[in-house]
Scaffold this motif. Structure first.
Motif, PDB file in Angstrom:
ATOM      1  N   CYS A   6       1.014  -1.262  -0.301  1.00  0.00           N
ATOM      2  CA  CYS A   6      -0.662  -0.149  -0.200  1.00  0.00           C
ATOM      3  C   CYS A   6       0.952   1.377  -0.285  1.00  0.00           C
ATOM      4  N   LEU A   7       0.152   2.652   0.191  1.00  0.00           N
ATOM      5  CA  LEU A   7       0.881   3.518   0.041  1.00  0.00           C
ATOM      6  C   LEU A   7       2.129   3.486   1.221  1.00  0.00           C
ATOM      7  N   CYS A   8       1.569   3.293   2.431  1.00  0.00           N
ATOM      8  CA  CYS A   8       2.148   4.032   3.812  1.00  0.00           C
ATOM      9  C   CYS A   8       2.734   2.548   3.667  1.00  0.00           C
ATOM     10  N   GLN A  33     -14.410   3.819  -5.530  1.00  0.00           N
ATOM     11  CA  GLN A  33     -13.401   3.012  -5.000  1.00  0.00           C
ATOM     12  C   GLN A  33     -11.736   3.301  -5.593  1.00  0.00           C
ATOM     13  N   SER A  34     -11.688   3.347  -6.367  1.00  0.00           N
ATOM     14  CA  SER A  34     -10.078   3.528  -6.975  1.00  0.00           C
ATOM     15  C   SER A  34     -10.196   5.389  -7.828  1.00  0.00           C
ATOM     16  N   GLY A  35     -11.269   5.385  -8.035  1.00  0.00           N
ATOM     17  CA  GLY A  35     -11.192   7.040  -8.254  1.00  0.00           C
ATOM     18  C   GLY A  35     -11.255   7.021  -9.869  1.00  0.00           C
ATOM     19  N   HIS A  36     -11.396   6.139 -10.839  1.00  0.00           N
ATOM     20  CA  HIS A  36     -10.962   5.702 -12.146  1.00  0.00           C
ATOM     21  C   HIS A  36     -11.040   4.751 -12.595  1.00  0.00           C
ATOM     22  N   VAL A  37     -10.648   4.521 -13.323  1.00  0.00           N
ATOM     23  CA  VAL A  37     -10.461   2.564 -14.527  1.00  0.00           C
ATOM     24  C   VAL A  37      -9.684   1.826 -12.505  1.00  0.00           C
ATOM     25  N   GLY A  72      -5.359   3.695   2.870  1.00  0.00           N
ATOM     26  CA  GLY A  72      -6.842   4.320   1.980  1.00  0.00           C
ATOM     27  C   GLY A  72      -6.430   3.181   0.952  1.00  0.00           C
ATOM     28  N   SER A  73      -5.136   2.797   0.661  1.00  0.00           N
ATOM     29  CA  SER A  73      -4.953   2.003  -0.675  1.00  0.00           C
ATOM     30  C   SER A  73      -6.066   1.182  -0.557  1.00  0.00           C
ATOM     31  N   PHE A  74      -6.271   0.910  -1.686  1.00  0.00           N
ATOM     32  CA  PHE A  74      -7.274  -0.237  -2.516  1.00  0.00           C
ATOM     33  C   PHE A  74      -6.381  -0.850  -3.350  1.00  0.00           C
TER      34      PHE A  74
END
Length: 124
Positions: A6-8, A33-37, A72-74
């Motif tokens: 994940c990001l963190c 959930q992801s903000g796009h594709v 919050g990383s999906f």
């Protein structure tokens, strides 16, 4: 072996073996959930090792979605039946050696973009 996180960095994962060709999902849930594709690769659960504790959201009666509660990383889409888990392509740490195979749920894609890469487009 393919590694990601994940990001963190609170959740890391490793996939043993080669990765199959990923999908790009355009469904409403993935877009929200992801903000796009959302591009993901389906891997055998036995080939996936996760360190840390994802938070799971029951997004339907058929699947759950795993994300990091800290950043919050999906990261994962996990069907309740079957033996595979979808892993986010964007979460891998290095090149994966794969190429996108197809677009799925294009009947739900956003109206603000076109799909013009010539790959198969499945309505569902």
């Amino acid at each position: 072996m393919h590694h990601g996180s994940c990001l963190c960095g609170a959740i890391t994962f490793a996939v043993t073996g080669s990765l199959p060709a990923p999908n790009a999902c355009h469904c409403v849930q993935c877009r929200k959930q992801s903000g796009h594709v959302w591009a993901s690769v389906d891997v055998d659960r036995g080939a996936l090792t996760v360190t840390g504790t994802p938070t799971w959201f029951a997004s339907s009666d058929k699947a759950r979605r795993g994300f990091c509660a800290t950043c919050g990383s999906f990261l994962f889409w996990d069907p309740l039946l079957g033996d595979k888990t979808a892993v986010a392509m964007g979460a891998f740490d290095a090149a994966t050696g794969t190429q996108l195979a197809r677009h799925i749920f294009v009947s739900q894609k956003g109206d603000y973009y076109d799909i013009a890469d010539g790959l198969p487009q499945n309505p569902r």
